[in-house]
Design a protein around this motif. Structure first.
Motif, PDB file in Angstrom:
ATOM      1  N   ARG A   9       0.819  -1.204   0.000  1.00 32.92           N
ATOM      2  CA  ARG A   9       0.000   0.000   0.000  1.00 32.92           C
ATOM      3  C   ARG A   9       0.857   1.260   0.000  1.00 32.92           C
ATOM      4  O   ARG A   9       0.419   2.299  -0.476  1.00 32.92           O
ATOM      5  CB  ARG A   9      -0.922   0.033   1.228  1.00 32.92           C
ATOM      6  N   LYS A  10       2.067   1.190   0.540  1.00 30.64           N
ATOM      7  CA  LYS A  10       2.937   2.360   0.617  1.00 30.64           C
ATOM      8  C   LYS A  10       3.864   2.485  -0.580  1.00 30.64           C
ATOM      9  O   LYS A  10       4.658   3.421  -0.639  1.00 30.64           O
ATOM     10  CB  LYS A  10       3.770   2.289   1.899  1.00 30.64           C
ATOM     11  N   SER A  11       3.787   1.573  -1.508  1.00 31.84           N
ATOM     12  CA  SER A  11       4.659   1.607  -2.683  1.00 31.84           C
ATOM     13  C   SER A  11       4.128   2.598  -3.709  1.00 31.84           C
ATOM     14  O   SER A  11       2.932   2.629  -4.002  1.00 31.84           O
ATOM     15  CB  SER A  11       4.756   0.208  -3.302  1.00 31.84           C
ATOM     16  N   MET A  12       5.029   3.440  -4.243  1.00 33.84           N
ATOM     17  CA  MET A  12       4.622   4.363  -5.301  1.00 33.84           C
ATOM     18  C   MET A  12       4.110   3.608  -6.512  1.00 33.84           C
ATOM     19  O   MET A  12       3.101   3.985  -7.121  1.00 33.84           O
ATOM     20  CB  MET A  12       5.810   5.249  -5.696  1.00 33.84           C
ATOM     21  N   PHE A  13       4.790   2.520  -6.876  1.00 34.35           N
ATOM     22  CA  PHE A  13       4.377   1.749  -8.044  1.00 34.35           C
ATOM     23  C   PHE A  13       2.991   1.146  -7.819  1.00 34.35           C
ATOM     24  O   PHE A  13       2.137   1.193  -8.706  1.00 34.35           O
ATOM     25  CB  PHE A  13       5.388   0.642  -8.321  1.00 34.35           C
ATOM     26  N   ALA A  14       2.765   0.583  -6.609  1.00 33.50           N
ATOM     27  CA  ALA A  14       1.474  -0.034  -6.333  1.00 33.50           C
ATOM     28  C   ALA A  14       0.357   1.003  -6.331  1.00 33.50           C
ATOM     29  O   ALA A  14      -0.741   0.767  -6.854  1.00 33.50           O
ATOM     30  CB  ALA A  14       1.520  -0.766  -4.992  1.00 33.50           C
ATOM     31  N   GLN A  15       0.626   2.176  -5.759  1.00 36.62           N
ATOM     32  CA  GLN A  15      -0.393   3.222  -5.734  1.00 36.62           C
ATOM     33  C   GLN A  15      -0.735   3.682  -7.142  1.00 36.62           C
ATOM     34  O   GLN A  15      -1.911   3.852  -7.496  1.00 36.62           O
ATOM     35  CB  GLN A  15       0.093   4.395  -4.887  1.00 36.62           C
ATOM     36  N   SER A 211       7.289  14.254   0.128  1.00 36.13           N
ATOM     37  CA  SER A 211       7.641  13.438   1.289  1.00 36.13           C
ATOM     38  C   SER A 211       9.152  13.250   1.388  1.00 36.13           C
ATOM     39  O   SER A 211       9.740  13.339   2.474  1.00 36.13           O
ATOM     40  CB  SER A 211       6.939  12.079   1.202  1.00 36.13           C
ATOM     41  N   ILE A 212       9.803  13.003   0.244  1.00 36.49           N
ATOM     42  CA  ILE A 212      11.269  12.835   0.242  1.00 36.49           C
ATOM     43  C   ILE A 212      11.959  14.133   0.651  1.00 36.49           C
ATOM     44  O   ILE A 212      12.930  14.123   1.407  1.00 36.49           O
ATOM     45  CB  ILE A 212      11.735  12.371  -1.153  1.00 36.49           C
ATOM     46  N   ARG A 213      11.442  15.256   0.166  1.00 34.37           N
ATOM     47  CA  ARG A 213      12.040  16.535   0.553  1.00 34.37           C
ATOM     48  C   ARG A 213      11.863  16.794   2.050  1.00 34.37           C
ATOM     49  O   ARG A 213      12.750  17.372   2.696  1.00 34.37           O
ATOM     50  CB  ARG A 213      11.404  17.666  -0.253  1.00 34.37           C
ATOM     51  N   ARG A 214      10.725  16.364   2.601  1.00 31.51           N
ATOM     52  CA  ARG A 214      10.516  16.532   4.041  1.00 31.51           C
ATOM     53  C   ARG A 214      11.541  15.716   4.824  1.00 31.51           C
ATOM     54  O   ARG A 214      12.114  16.196   5.813  1.00 31.51           O
ATOM     55  CB  ARG A 214       9.095  16.105   4.407  1.00 31.51           C
ATOM     56  N   LEU A 231      15.315   9.709  11.427  1.00 30.93           N
ATOM     57  CA  LEU A 231      14.416  10.054  10.341  1.00 30.93           C
ATOM     58  C   LEU A 231      13.123   9.268  10.475  1.00 30.93           C
ATOM     59  O   LEU A 231      13.146   8.085  10.820  1.00 30.93           O
ATOM     60  CB  LEU A 231      15.072   9.759   8.987  1.00 30.93           C
ATOM     61  N   PRO A 232      11.971   9.901  10.197  1.00 32.45           N
ATOM     62  CA  PRO A 232      10.694   9.182  10.341  1.00 32.45           C
ATOM     63  C   PRO A 232      10.524   8.135   9.251  1.00 32.45           C
ATOM     64  O   PRO A 232      10.834   8.374   8.081  1.00 32.45           O
ATOM     65  CB  PRO A 232       9.655  10.306  10.208  1.00 32.45           C
ATOM     66  N   GLU A 233      10.042   6.964   9.636  1.00 35.73           N
ATOM     67  CA  GLU A 233       9.769   5.894   8.671  1.00 35.73           C
ATOM     68  C   GLU A 233       8.289   5.817   8.313  1.00 35.73           C
ATOM     69  O   GLU A 233       7.930   5.222   7.295  1.00 35.73           O
ATOM     70  CB  GLU A 233      10.226   4.549   9.244  1.00 35.73           C
ATOM     71  N   LYS A 234       7.440   6.424   9.129  1.00 35.05           N
ATOM     72  CA  LYS A 234       6.012   6.387   8.863  1.00 35.05           C
ATOM     73  C   LYS A 234       5.671   7.334   7.724  1.00 35.05           C
ATOM     74  O   LYS A 234       6.116   8.477   7.681  1.00 35.05           O
ATOM     75  CB  LYS A 234       5.236   6.783  10.120  1.00 35.05           C
ATOM     76  N   GLY A 235       4.851   6.862   6.793  1.00 33.42           N
ATOM     77  CA  GLY A 235       4.430   7.675   5.668  1.00 33.42           C
ATOM     78  C   GLY A 235       5.422   7.761   4.530  1.00 33.42           C
ATOM     79  O   GLY A 235       5.185   8.477   3.559  1.00 33.42           O
ATOM     80  N   GLU A 239       9.666   2.275  -1.674  1.00 34.54           N
ATOM     81  CA  GLU A 239      10.925   2.316  -2.407  1.00 34.54           C
ATOM     82  C   GLU A 239      11.991   3.136  -1.677  1.00 34.54           C
ATOM     83  O   GLU A 239      13.186   2.928  -1.881  1.00 34.54           O
ATOM     84  CB  GLU A 239      10.704   2.919  -3.808  1.00 34.54           C
ATOM     85  N   ILE A 240      11.577   4.111  -0.850  1.00 36.42           N
ATOM     86  CA  ILE A 240      12.524   4.975  -0.144  1.00 36.42           C
ATOM     87  C   ILE A 240      12.822   4.446   1.260  1.00 36.42           C
ATOM     88  O   ILE A 240      13.836   4.803   1.865  1.00 36.42           O
ATOM     89  CB  ILE A 240      11.954   6.414  -0.057  1.00 36.42           C
ATOM     90  N   LEU A 241      11.944   3.574   1.772  1.00 38.51           N
ATOM     91  CA  LEU A 241      12.086   3.115   3.156  1.00 38.51           C
ATOM     92  C   LEU A 241      13.436   2.440   3.444  1.00 38.51           C
ATOM     93  O   LEU A 241      14.038   2.694   4.498  1.00 38.51           O
ATOM     94  CB  LEU A 241      10.929   2.167   3.499  1.00 38.51           C
ATOM     95  N   PRO A 242      13.987   1.581   2.550  1.00 36.38           N
ATOM     96  CA  PRO A 242      15.308   0.994   2.850  1.00 36.38           C
ATOM     97  C   PRO A 242      16.403   2.046   3.025  1.00 36.38           C
ATOM     98  O   PRO A 242      17.277   1.900   3.888  1.00 36.38           O
ATOM     99  CB  PRO A 242      15.576   0.093   1.638  1.00 36.38           C
ATOM    100  N   LEU A 243      16.354   3.114   2.223  1.00 37.65           N
ATOM    101  CA  LEU A 243      17.354   4.177   2.359  1.00 37.65           C
ATOM    102  C   LEU A 243      17.207   4.887   3.695  1.00 37.65           C
ATOM    103  O   LEU A 243      18.203   5.179   4.367  1.00 37.65           O
ATOM    104  CB  LEU A 243      17.213   5.164   1.201  1.00 37.65           C
TER     105      LEU A 243
END
Length: 465
Positions: A9-15, A211-214, A231-235, A239-243
């Motif tokens: 649900r949090k994946s850009m591709f899936a959304q 979100s990435i800029r935040r 760094l916050p992991e929620k939201g 694809e960015i969460l591993p980084l």
């Protein structure tokens, strides 16, 4: 399986894929299936029937228009359909009557033959517009029909025609192939759907970029001296969460390394206090002499270094401050404590306070230590006969000004690093200004150094800004 689906649900591709499928499904139904289902089932009509229907519609429309706007309707004889029928059917005659006005190229034949004139006379005698009559007469001929239409409420509306024998087809459309029919009917709708899909992609990418800029802004705001923030992991997109997790792991490792280093320096400095005290005590028991004085002086400088290291380590380990401090009173106490040192160097201490008292949130001991280090530093550079001025502004800014040689070409920010000594022949180990910097940062302020316009250097410490 459920956890994996929730993660998607949090994946850009899936959304983007889900929203695209939903939008295309709706577009397929709204722009293709529903319009095709609503298309009327039509069969190709014979030319004679098509000509008769168009002719009746044309005459009826002219009759209604003339009834609503007498004299304002274009000439019926000039209509392309009428002219084409008359050109191919020399015996064609038509007659239109609205009230007392008559149009056409013939006389009324069916009007009297089928007693429409008597029906109109009866209506006139009734003189009641609420009573209406309508009648249609079709006279079959060889392949074609003669036609009459009568309507009357408050006034007469009538048309008839006869002599139609040959059909007339105007503006026959060019036949389209299957692809041409589909493109002409639904191509625009699919272009609209494609534009909608593009907007969906752009919207999702924009939201995730924000979100990435935040996250990047939060990463830039992390204090290297306080690595307890993560760094916050929620939201965050999948694809960015591993980084983000890798950066948080790195922050944790750096924080642990800093804590080990701080603990080592603090423990080493603390452990050095006892042997230095013992050594100084033993030196005091020696006979007086030049060698004894040198050794005692060396031990005092080494003890001062250890004390400064302990102070610096203790400040770095603190995360908050408590209490309130009167800056003016603290500055006066520092001047009193350092007066003997200033007198020895023939330097006068001057206090310039904009207010009589100024309380700020902060630790009195630490703030006093910061001001003491700034004044001590200024005294060491002030030439004999000059003054060191301590300024207290109403906004909590403390300035210490001397009239020495100034900073020269030295980078002002490097002066607040530990063990930095731009002038190697001066006393100290380069920890005083580092302690000032640590104390001011602990109080949420900033410290700066600059060359004074008319010579010397000026140090500025702002607390709580």
């Amino acid at each position: 399986m459920l956890r994996r689906m929730m993660a998607w649900r949090k994946s850009m591709f899936a959304q983007m894929a889900l929203l695209t499928l939903l939008f295309l499904g709706w577009g397929l139904y709204a722009f293709v299936i529903q319009p095709i289902a609503n298309l009327p089932i039509t069969t190709e009509r014979p030319p004679a029937q098509a000509t008769e229907e168009r002719l009746r519609s044309l005459l009826h429309a002219f009759m209604v228009a003339e009834r609503n706007d007498p004299g304002g309707t274009p000439d019926i004889d000039a209509d392309p359909m009428i002219r084409a029928i008359r050109a191919r059917n020399p015996g064609f005659r038509f007659y239109v009557r609205v009230g007392d006005r008559a149009f056409g190229n013939g006389q009324p034949q069916f009007f009297r033959q089928y007693r429409f004139d008597q029906l109109a006379r009866v209506h006139r005698e009734l003189a009641d517009p609420a009573i209406c009559s309508q009648a249609t007469k079709i006279v079959p001929r060889a392949g074609y029909d003669d036609y009459a239409d009568f309507y009357m409420c408050d006034r007469l509306s009538f048309f008839e025609y006869h002599g139609l024998r040959y059909p007339v087809v105007l503006n026959r459309p060019e036949p389209l192939g299957a692809s041409g029919k589909w493109l002409s009917a639904f191509g625009g709708n699919f272009f609209l759907a494609a534009g909608g899909v593009f907007l969906i992609f752009a919207l999702i990418f924009t939201l995730h970029i924000l979100s990435i800029r935040r996250v990047a802004m939060l990463a830039r705001s992390i204090d290297p001296q306080r690595l307890d923030a993560k760094l916050p992991e929620k939201g965050v997109a999948t694809e960015i969460l591993p980084l983000v997790r890798a950066v948080n792991h790195l922050i944790g490792q750096v924080d642990a390394a800093q804590r080990r280093s701080t603990f080592f320096l603090s423990a080493a400095a603390h452990e050095m206090r006892t042997p230095l005290t013992v050594l100084r005590t033993r030196l005091e028991l020696m006979d007086d002499g030049v060698q004894k004085d040198k050794l005692v002086g060396d031990v005092r400088r080494l003890t001062r270094l250890v004390n400064q290291l302990l102070t610096l380590m203790s400040i770095g380990n603190r995360r908050d401050i408590t209490g309130f401090t009167d800056l003016v009173a603290t500055a006066r106490k520092v001047m009193s404590d350092l007066a003997p040192l200033a007198d020895a160097g023939q330097v006068s201490l001057v206090l310039d306070a904009q207010v009589a008292a100024l309380e700020i949130p902060g630790d009195a001991t630490l703030i006093g230590s910061a001001i003491r280090n700034l004044v001590d530093n200024a005294i060491s550079f002030a030439p004999p006969g000059s003054a060191v001025r301590i300024g207290i502004a109403a906004d909590g800014t403390v300035t210490v000004r001397d009239h020495g040689v100034g900073l020269g070409d030295v980078d002002p920010t490097s002066l607040f690093e530990p063990f930095v000594r731009p002038v190697t022949n001066r006393r100290g180990y380069g920890l005083g200004l580092a302690i000032v910097h640590a104390i001011v940062r602990l109080h949420g302020g900033h410290v700066a150094a600059a060359n004074a316009p008319d010579g010397g250097a000026v140090f500025t410490a702002t607390f709580g800004a």
